[in-house]
Structures are given as structure tokens and as C-alpha cells.
Enzyme design. Structure first.
Site, PDB file in Angstrom:
ATOM      1  N   ARG A 183       1.618   4.690  -3.657  1.00 23.50           N
ATOM      2  CA  ARG A 183       0.430   5.526  -3.491  1.00 23.50           C
ATOM      3  C   ARG A 183      -0.338   5.787  -4.768  1.00 23.50           C
ATOM      4  O   ARG A 183      -1.499   6.133  -4.740  1.00 23.50           O
ATOM      5  CB  ARG A 183       0.855   6.876  -2.878  1.00 23.50           C
ATOM      6  CG  ARG A 183       1.246   6.776  -1.439  1.00 23.50           C
ATOM      7  CD  ARG A 183       2.078   7.978  -1.023  1.00 23.50           C
ATOM      8  NE  ARG A 183       3.408   7.940  -1.631  1.00 23.50           N
ATOM      9  CZ  ARG A 183       4.395   8.775  -1.354  1.00 23.50           C
ATOM     10  NH1 ARG A 183       4.191   9.754  -0.493  1.00 23.50           N
ATOM     11  NH2 ARG A 183       5.562   8.653  -1.940  1.00 23.50           N
ATOM     12  N   ILE A 215       0.822  -1.215   0.000  1.00 22.07           N
ATOM     13  CA  ILE A 215       0.000   0.000   0.000  1.00 22.07           C
ATOM     14  C   ILE A 215       0.857   1.266   0.000  1.00 22.07           C
ATOM     15  O   ILE A 215       0.369   2.358  -0.291  1.00 22.07           O
ATOM     16  CB  ILE A 215      -0.953  -0.011   1.220  1.00 22.07           C
ATOM     17  CG1 ILE A 215      -2.150   0.929   1.005  1.00 22.07           C
ATOM     18  CG2 ILE A 215      -0.231   0.374   2.503  1.00 22.07           C
ATOM     19  CD1 ILE A 215      -3.180   0.410   0.067  1.00 22.07           C
ATOM     20  N   GLU A 226     -10.241  -2.374  -0.522  1.00 18.56           N
ATOM     21  CA  GLU A 226      -9.909  -3.542   0.295  1.00 18.56           C
ATOM     22  C   GLU A 226     -11.159  -4.073   0.992  1.00 18.56           C
ATOM     23  O   GLU A 226     -12.049  -3.318   1.379  1.00 18.56           O
ATOM     24  CB  GLU A 226      -8.850  -3.165   1.336  1.00 18.56           C
ATOM     25  CG  GLU A 226      -8.379  -4.383   2.128  1.00 18.56           C
ATOM     26  CD  GLU A 226      -7.216  -4.095   3.075  1.00 18.56           C
ATOM     27  OE1 GLU A 226      -6.715  -2.958   3.065  1.00 18.56           O
ATOM     28  OE2 GLU A 226      -6.825  -5.001   3.822  1.00 18.56           O
ATOM     29  N   SER A 253     -13.415  -5.073   3.796  1.00 18.80           N
ATOM     30  CA  SER A 253     -13.484  -4.341   5.054  1.00 18.80           C
ATOM     31  C   SER A 253     -13.763  -5.252   6.233  1.00 18.80           C
ATOM     32  O   SER A 253     -14.814  -5.894   6.290  1.00 18.80           O
ATOM     33  CB  SER A 253     -14.590  -3.287   4.977  1.00 18.80           C
ATOM     34  OG  SER A 253     -14.834  -2.759   6.269  1.00 18.80           O
ATOM     35  N   ALA A 254     -12.849  -5.273   7.179  1.00 21.77           N
ATOM     36  CA  ALA A 254     -13.060  -6.060   8.399  1.00 21.77           C
ATOM     37  C   ALA A 254     -13.834  -5.262   9.447  1.00 21.77           C
ATOM     38  O   ALA A 254     -14.085  -5.755  10.546  1.00 21.77           O
ATOM     39  CB  ALA A 254     -11.720  -6.526   8.962  1.00 21.77           C
ATOM     40  N   ARG A 255     -14.192  -4.016   9.108  1.00 19.22           N
ATOM     41  CA  ARG A 255     -15.156  -3.300   9.955  1.00 19.22           C
ATOM     42  C   ARG A 255     -16.543  -3.841   9.642  1.00 19.22           C
ATOM     43  O   ARG A 255     -17.402  -3.932  10.503  1.00 19.22           O
ATOM     44  CB  ARG A 255     -15.211  -1.807   9.616  1.00 19.22           C
ATOM     45  CG  ARG A 255     -14.141  -0.951  10.208  1.00 19.22           C
ATOM     46  CD  ARG A 255     -14.434   0.532   9.943  1.00 19.22           C
ATOM     47  NE  ARG A 255     -15.348   1.108  10.927  1.00 19.22           N
ATOM     48  CZ  ARG A 255     -15.901   2.326  10.807  1.00 19.22           C
ATOM     49  NH1 ARG A 255     -15.663   3.070   9.739  1.00 19.22           N
ATOM     50  NH2 ARG A 255     -16.705   2.784  11.730  1.00 19.22           N
ATOM     51  N   ARG A 305       9.816  -4.394  -6.214  1.00 19.64           N
ATOM     52  CA  ARG A 305       9.299  -5.570  -5.515  1.00 19.64           C
ATOM     53  C   ARG A 305       9.697  -6.890  -6.170  1.00 19.64           C
ATOM     54  O   ARG A 305       9.587  -7.938  -5.537  1.00 19.64           O
ATOM     55  CB  ARG A 305       7.778  -5.472  -5.408  1.00 19.64           C
ATOM     56  CG  ARG A 305       7.290  -4.207  -4.702  1.00 19.64           C
ATOM     57  CD  ARG A 305       7.927  -4.009  -3.339  1.00 19.64           C
ATOM     58  NE  ARG A 305       7.430  -2.799  -2.674  1.00 19.64           N
ATOM     59  CZ  ARG A 305       7.828  -2.400  -1.482  1.00 19.64           C
ATOM     60  NH1 ARG A 305       8.757  -3.062  -0.805  1.00 19.64           N
ATOM     61  NH2 ARG A 305       7.344  -1.297  -0.948  1.00 19.64           N
TER      62      ARG A 305
END
Lengths: 302, 302, 302, 302
Positions: free
Chosen positions: A114, A111, A120, A122-124, A223
Site C-alpha cells: 500500500r 497492489i 494504472e 484505465s479500462a473504463r 516478492r
């Protein structure tokens, strides 16, 4: 297996329905569309969409340069010229959209690039699956003794076994706790946005990631490099396969002028010229510090 | 006519060759591909490529939200929800590439939108064509008497004629000089990168411009606005037609929540609530400065 | 002289009032603050503000690397290491804000650097001054005969005189027309946003331009390069003077690893290694195309 | 206490040495420099550096608008005008650099703001400290029953105790395992870049974060919002205190036109006008879907 049968079926449906378009089409890339490439133990890279091909790079550059480019004998030559002279904007005219499943600690490195678009999971909002990265034995390495941010020899025997045991046990326990805290069975159930904090960074997340070819090349240069951490490098390698088939001319130029290229400092240029003239240059006469000289010699021998 | 016969033929060839793809296809957008839309006297907007459609926005958002989105009854509802709550990343998952021909003074405003990829025709490398923007009579306006950065009533009669005469004569003379300085007929010929400085800013340039849907909406919100200069607004209007056919659901949400929406300040909210409760609010009791109150009243009457 | 007496007085006032701060201070940079550097015939570069110094780069990198950096013997070594290994984020921790006055055709190149903040003087809102760039005789060059986007020998004698005559006369006429169209004396007066289109691109504009040190280095690498157009290179050179005094350690690393450095392609690396081993390499045996070989030989001789 | 005595001493040294500068100085901000604001149980926000003040916004805008701005009576009025009309570039002329210590799951949200410069403490290179976020009892909330991505009532009694117990025990165990795997006592010791994957996302990390005022306002609008997760909102609130003192005029405009403002859709504008005219509007006659009407009524009552 990184995909559920439902996900497999959805993807198969996408692959089964070619449609007509007036846009640029890269035959090499069409072969990759919606074919997940497996990475690590539960990860994947899947091409969801793309825009442009080698010709699109040339087409954009020719607006930039007008009729004047007639003298460049062919597309490959122009693309090599653009890459060699750091004309990056024509490469920005190609775009790729990937679906990636990856461990959180890899996502945190990724991430940092930029200039990309990201959605992504969401784990909320949702509950993460019980999937954790556990390194294969040949990726289980000790801390490097010479490089503070790298890895050295493989762990051996009992130590390797112990580490794998710890990673598995702690992941299991953390996920069990996650479920126990979320549960609304006989209790209120902790908010998902809080419960997720108990999960370790080898859990898998997923995202849609979209970027242009220039920025993708920059990502790959950093990378796919041997100094990159193995766990992100395998993703870069998977993407590299895709790019090679998508824009073969641009890829070849990238390999020659970036991936396989070497940057030589002003001092290094001076040393190389003296060496070409037959002088025996040493660290003392090079003007370089020890670390820099070591890197120089690793490339140029002596 | 903004295109030469050769250019027309090249574009016609692109339109004549549909190919198969496994990517998302927007039928509405395929109709626009390679069809130049004429703008101003010599300008154009032409869709060269695109990525994604309404479903691609939903697809990206659902990675973001996981299985939890099942409760959103349909794509339109989800797209409206995303727009209303400023979830911009799913809109970034669509991309558009345009070929635009436009006067330099318009290009100078346009380029201020930094989140885009641009390849401009190079006047260092090539020779610009003799094409200048000369306003139509109904675009020839006087300086506004109330707004320092706007235009007011149309110029009339002799003054209008005089202005058109000046613009045409000065353009002609500048271009004649440009050619005279460049000429290598009996002289060395000034460098193109220098000669271009003599050209006025109503000369046409062209570029490839690529951006994502979120940033395109931002561009349209500012440039399709009545306060934008007419000469860039007509480009925004042409692009708006295209977007409406490309992503009809996203467009509708954009119209409702951005283009036709109103931002009310905290003070304005307070005033509106008092007005809804029956109070007669004046500038004095509003807490607003005069200019702000004038803008408020223009929207809410009284 | 690029500044009016009023402007000079305002700037002098800024210089006369030192204040206390707890921030990082670069003594070298304080000397430059508010001292306009003259560029071209009417242009200027003036440092308006800055953030950070060499130590700020190290400080940011040390958060990034924690206590582990103790082994880097000194700041210079760490800064050189960061530059050599393309660790760009610590250099982003320094920021500079410049006031620049420059011809429009230079501004059009400059603005292509997107990672910067810009406020330009608005010719929609205000009236531009009668100031045009007229090249000095030693900048009046012919089109290059070998490089389509460069300049060659100086123009001579009558041709040079003719060009200067044209540039001056056309500028004067364009500005006279601009004033005539704007005038509200006995007529309505054309809107400023329209009248400006008659002005040629050698007119001066001005802006506030703010960027970070990493992106500034990128700007300097491209624009202080011998291939950059002279008229933007002189601005880059003026800024380079400032950066040298602002962050001397970072500047030195930049000079060694970027400005004076050479990028060698994979093929070039192979050739150099063979040459170091005593082989006589020619274009035919190099694997390079002619243009590329010419550039290679220009660097490495033979 | 988030800082070690050594860190306290280093910071105290910075505070003790004011120096002279010719730059813009914000007295309100100087008070904040290097004073860490404690956030959550181990976190902090510390202003490391800044550039500009309210006057710098006006100064940049006045280059943009030239002498024409004389009619705006004062700086506050101009700043309010710029904010109201979305002229964002003058606000980009102020910059702030923060040192932030925060849990990883908060950092993962925060980093989604791409227009910023970041240097994060590297767990590839260094060993993280044993510091985990454990929510205070009044932040330990159940999953919301109405909002899939929010939290509802506080957890009570035994359940709250159980959750805290789990979070503490799992953190302790994960960190013990981390240390055991890293240890080089009688074993090779796992590479740091691998061992870190066992750590849960409530561990603290830290970074230097630098952004401009326009993008900071955008961050604050999203993250100081009641819908933002509590654990990032407290950071936004801490930063908001700082901004208020740094640029009081800009802050006031931001509060009025952004934080406290309401965006009304085209449909909403229509409804409000009808309500102002005395009509009784219902969801059925509003043209809005249920969710949207619920949000509308929450703002405008009835």
C-alpha cells in the site's frame, strides 16, 4: 515485443537528451533510465525516474545523528549499521518511479503493497490491447502436493499442451467478445467500464508505480523470495538488478541482512545454543511443532 | 545566520557541480536547489532533491487514461481537470526532499502530516545548538478574544518587552542548565537522552522531510491558510515559493481550485441559489447555526 | 496521581455500565477497559476501546485462505504460522484505542510511528497543567561511554541531587513564566499558541492513540526493546501487559517470533553453520566487521 | 443467494449471542451486525465489527481541545464544526470492519483506497466458486457519447440480449476450463495460482475490509458519487445506510459538508460574487475554459 514503434521512439527521445542537474546522480541508475527490461512474454519494467543514491542515505542519517557519526569509518559501514538495526527512515529518502506492464493477476498481488503511488491504465476510459500472458512450458506447473499455495512439478506432455490450448483459446474468445460488445458498428456499443469485465486475469495492464527504497526493499524481500509466485518473482528479480546498480552499498547490506538473513524464534535460539553446546536436539526436545521443526531443520541441518 | 561557515561551504560545493541526467528536469527548481531560504530568526528551508515536473504529472495521468486523453488540448488543461476532479494520484508522481530547521513547537505540528518521510536530528545522540526562536515584535500577539485557538492584537509596550525578556532569560537558563548537566568536567555527565528534557520548545531542531506533491499541496492548504499559526505559515509560504517555480501549471491549478477555492455546504448551496434568484436570505431562513452563518456571510457578503 | 477526582468519576461511570453487544468480546481486555495504568510519575495508559480478539485474527485469515485452512489443527497453530511467515494483514484486523499521558519528549519519539490515529490535547487551545516528569533516582543515568545514544551507570550523590534540583527548578520557573505571560490580569495576555513555547519537554501532554495490532506489535518490538529509551519503554511495557490479556495466542506468537527472536545475517548464518560443524570461527574468519562480530558473539557466545 | 446454508448458520449463531461489554455501543449499529446486505446479483456487505460512536468522536476531540470545548453547546455542533473545518483526526477514532463479496473488477477499483486493512480470499490457496456478475437489464448501458469514462443510454433489444448471452457463455466456458485444468482426475492438475488467470473479472471474490470513519467518508464521497461506476456505487450506497445508523450526527454533517457540498474555484467565487451583485456573467467574461464553465453552470444555473 512489449512496445509499439511509437513508444520505442518516444523512449529513445528521452534517452537522447541528457540535461544538467544539481541533484544527486547515480551513474549506475542513469544506465537503466528508460531502458525497458522485458519480463514474461509481453511485460516490462522501465525506470522512469529516481531520487537519491547511497550518499543520500548517509546524508539523511547524518542529520538524524548529527556530528556524532564521525566515528563510523565510512558510508558502507553506516549503511550496514542502519540496515542491521532496522533504522528504516534513511532508506526512505531514496525514491524510484517505474513503468510496469504486467498481467492483471500479478497486478492484484502487487497492489497489496500500500505504501506506493500508482497510476494504472484505465479500462473504463480506454480499450485494452489484445495481449495475454501464456506461460512458457517451463513455468507450467502442477499444484504442489505439499503446499496448498504453491506449485509442484512441471506439467507434462498432453496435459501441458491441453492447458496451453485452453488458455490461448479462452483468451482469444474473451477478447473477441470484448471487441464485439464494444463495437459501435450497427449497434450502440457496450460501455467500456462494463465490457472489460469479460476479460480474463491473464490480460496485461500497465501502470506507473513509485515507492521509496525502504518499501521497495520490503517488496523485494517478499516478492523475490522463493515462496513468491513465479510470475511476480520475475518482476522482483528485474527490479533487483536495477537497485543493485542504483544503490550498490544499500543493496549489499540488504542482501546480507534481509534477503540472505534468517529469523530465528526464541525457541530456535534456545535450540541452536544447545546444539552449539553439543546437545543432540530433536523435534520432541525442541519445543517446536512439526511444521516449525521441519523449517528449522531445513535451515540448520542435522 | 542559520548556517555555519562549514555548512555554507558544503552547500556551495553541491551547487558548483552540475551533472548530466536523463531524468525530468525542472529549470525553475534547479535554481532553488541547495539555496537555503531563511525563515524566522534561525530557521531555514532548503531544497535537497526533487523528482518530476509538470510534464511528469501529465505523463502519469496518460498511462492512467491511455490514448483517450488526446482530446485534452494541452497539459495545463489536463492538470486543471485532474485538480478539479480530485484525481490525486498523478500529483503523487512528483516528490520533494527538504532540509528544514525549525522550532520544536512548530515541528510538533508539522509531524502530524503522516504521509511523509522524516529524518530528524537526534538529541539522544547529539547535543543541540543554543538556538531559540524569539518572536519578532510584530509576531508577539495576545490571545484572541474571539477564537480560542488563535491570536489577536499585538502586545504593546511594557508587556511586550516583559514577554521577550522572559523568553530570552528562560531559554538562556534552560540551555545553561542543559550544558551543566551534560558536562563531564569533574562529574559523570547526565545522559543526553535525559538532559534534553530540560529544553524549552522554542529550541531549534532540524530534519530532512520528503513528501509527494499531492501531500505537499494538502500540507500547504492547511498550513499556508490564514488560520494556521504564524510560525508554521511562514514555512509553508517559503515552500510555496519553491513549488510555484517547480511545477508552475500544477501550482496555478492548486491556487484556483484549492487555496482560493471555497467549499459550500449543501445548506450554503441552497442559500446561494435563493440569493441568486433574488431572495433576501437571513440566518433565520438559512437553516444554519450562528457560527456557520457568520462564516458564510464573511465569504458572500450581504 | 495522574487523574483529577472529576476524571476519576467520569471513568468510574464508564466502568459501571456494561452494555450488550453482538461483537467479539475479549474477556481479558474488558478487565483493562478504563482502568488507568500509572506510568512514570504523572503518566498513564488507559484502554478506551478495542476491536477483535484472537478469534478475529483467525476469522480474517480464513477468509483469506478459504476452506483450505481446515488442516491447521487449531487457532494457536494458525496464528503462529501467520506470525512466522510474516502474514501481517490478519493482525491488522484487531484495533486498540488508548488514552495516554506522557512527557513531550517521549511523545516526540512515539509520534514517529505514523500508522496510527492521534488526537493530542491542544496547547494552542487550552492551558497545559503544571506537571513535569522528574526522573526517579534509579532512572537518573549518565551518558553511556560506549553507546552514543544510550545511558550508562546511575548518577551518584551530589551530581544526582544537583540534576534533580535543576530539573525541578527550571520546570517551576518555566511554568511560572508561562502563567505570567498568559495572565490577563492587568495586561493583554500572550496568545496560548506562543506562550507554550517556553515550556520544557518534560511537561506532560496527553492524547488518544489508536492503532491496529500489527502496527502495535511493531511499536512494541522497537519500544519494549532494551535499546529503547527507558522513558518510552515503560509505556511499551504497560501496553504489553494489556495485549497479553487481550489476545493471548497472538501475544505468545509475538514473544516467540519477534520479541525473543534473533535476526541472523547471511554472514552470520554461514558462521553458525560452520560452528555447528565444529569449526572455531573468529572475527577474522567470520567476514564481519568488529561491531557486528561483537553483537554476534553477544548472542551466540564463544 | 450469496450465502450457503452453513454460512447462514454460522452468522445466525453470531447474532444469537449478545455479550456484555464496557465499550461504547452504537444501538443503531448493533442492528446491522452480521446482517448481510445483498448487493448486485451475488454480492454482499456485512458488518463484522465496529469501534466507537458519535460520542467517541467528541470524546477524542475533547482531549484534543481540553476543557475549552465547554462553549460548544452540544455534540452535534462540535461534530459539525470538526467536519466543516476539516479536523479529520477525531473521525479516525471510529473504525468499521466489513465482510464484502464483490466482482473482481469492482475489487480492483476499491483496493485503490490504500488506508484500509484487507484480507482477501486467496485463489492461490483455494478454489473460487462459480459465481459471476451478470448485469441486470437496467444496468446494461452503452458507452457514453460525451464522457469517455462513463456510460450512456441503456442497451436495447437484440443488442442487450446478445451482450447478456456473451457474458454468460464466456463465464461458463472460462469456469469450465478452470475446473478442467485444476482437475486431478487422470492428470496432474494445474497449480491453482496459475489456473485462476483464466477467470474473467466478473467473477466474485470476497474480503474482510477494515477502515476508520474518516477514510470511509472519503471512500463514500468518491464512490457514492453519481460519477462513480454503478457497480461500486451500489456497495457505497449499502455502506452509507449502515453509517447513517452507526453515527447519525457524523453522517448528517458529512451529508451537508461533503456529499451535498460544492467546491467553488477562486474563479468561480469571483463569478458568483459578480452574479450576486447583479452582473450577467458569461463563459467569455468568467475566465473559465468551456468544460469548467459547463460544470459551473450545471450547478448554478443561468
Amino acid at each position: 515485443m512489449p512496445l509499439t514503434p511509437e513508444q520505442e521512439a518516444e523512449i529513445a527521445a528521452l534517452r537522447a537528451s541528457p540535461r544538467a542537474t544539481l541533484r544527486a546522480v547515480s551513474e549506475g541508475m542513469e544506465q537503466h533510465l528508460h531502458h525497458p527490461i522485458e519480463v514474461l512474454d509481453h511485460g516490462l519494467v522501465r525506470v522512469v525516474d529516481y531520487m537519491g543514491d547511497d550518499a543520500a542515505i548517509v546524508q539523511a542519517a547524518r542529520v538524524s545523528y548529527g556530528a556524532g557519526t564521525k566515528h563510523v569509518s565510512n558510508d558502507a559501514g553506516l549503511i550496514r549499521y542502519l540496515m542491521r538495526h532496522w533504522h528504516s527512515t534513511p532508506f526512505e529518502m531514496c525514491e524510484i518511479k517505474l513503468h510496469v506492464k504486467l498481467p492483471v493477476f500479478v497486478a492484484r498481488q502487487w497492489i497489496r503493497h500500500r505504501t506506493a503511488n500508482v497510476n494504472e491504465y484505465s479500462a473504463r476510459y480506454s480499450i485494452l490491447d489484445r495481449e495475454f500472458y501464456i506461460p512458457a512450458p517451463d513455468a507450467l506447473a502442477a499444484q504442489s502436493t505439499t503446499n496448498n499455495q504453491g506449485r509442484g512439478a512441471l506439467l507434462e506432455g498432453a496435459e501441458a499442451a491441453r492447458v496451453l490450448e485452453i488458455l490461448k483459446a479462452d483468451s482469444t474468445r474473451a477478447y473477441d467478445s470484448y471487441e464485439a460488445m464494444l463495437s459501435q458498428d450497427g449497434q450502440q456499443g457496450l460501455a467500456r467500464e462494463l465490457a472489460r469485465m469479460n476479460l480474463p486475469m491473464n490480460i496485461y495492464t500497465q501502470w506507473y508505480w513509485k515507492t521509496d527504497l525502504h518499501n521497495l526493499f520490503h517488496f523485494l524481500r517478499l516478492r523475490a523470495d522463493p515462496h513468491a509466485q513465479y510470475e511476480i518473482r520475475v518482476y522482483a528479480d528485474a527490479i533487483a538488478q536495477v537497485v543493485r546498480d542504483w544503490v550498490p552499498l544499500a543493496w549489499e547490506a540488504f542482501e546480507d541482512y534481509r534477503l540472505g538473513a534468517v529469523q530465528i524464534s526464541a525457541r530456535g535460539v534456545d535450540c541452536l545454543r544447545r546444539m552449539l553446546a553439543g546437545e543432540e536436539v530433536t523435534q520432541e526436545t525442541s519445543g517446536m511443532a512439526k511444521g516449525e521443526w521441519r523449517e528449522f531443520i531445513a535451515t540448520w541441518g542435522r
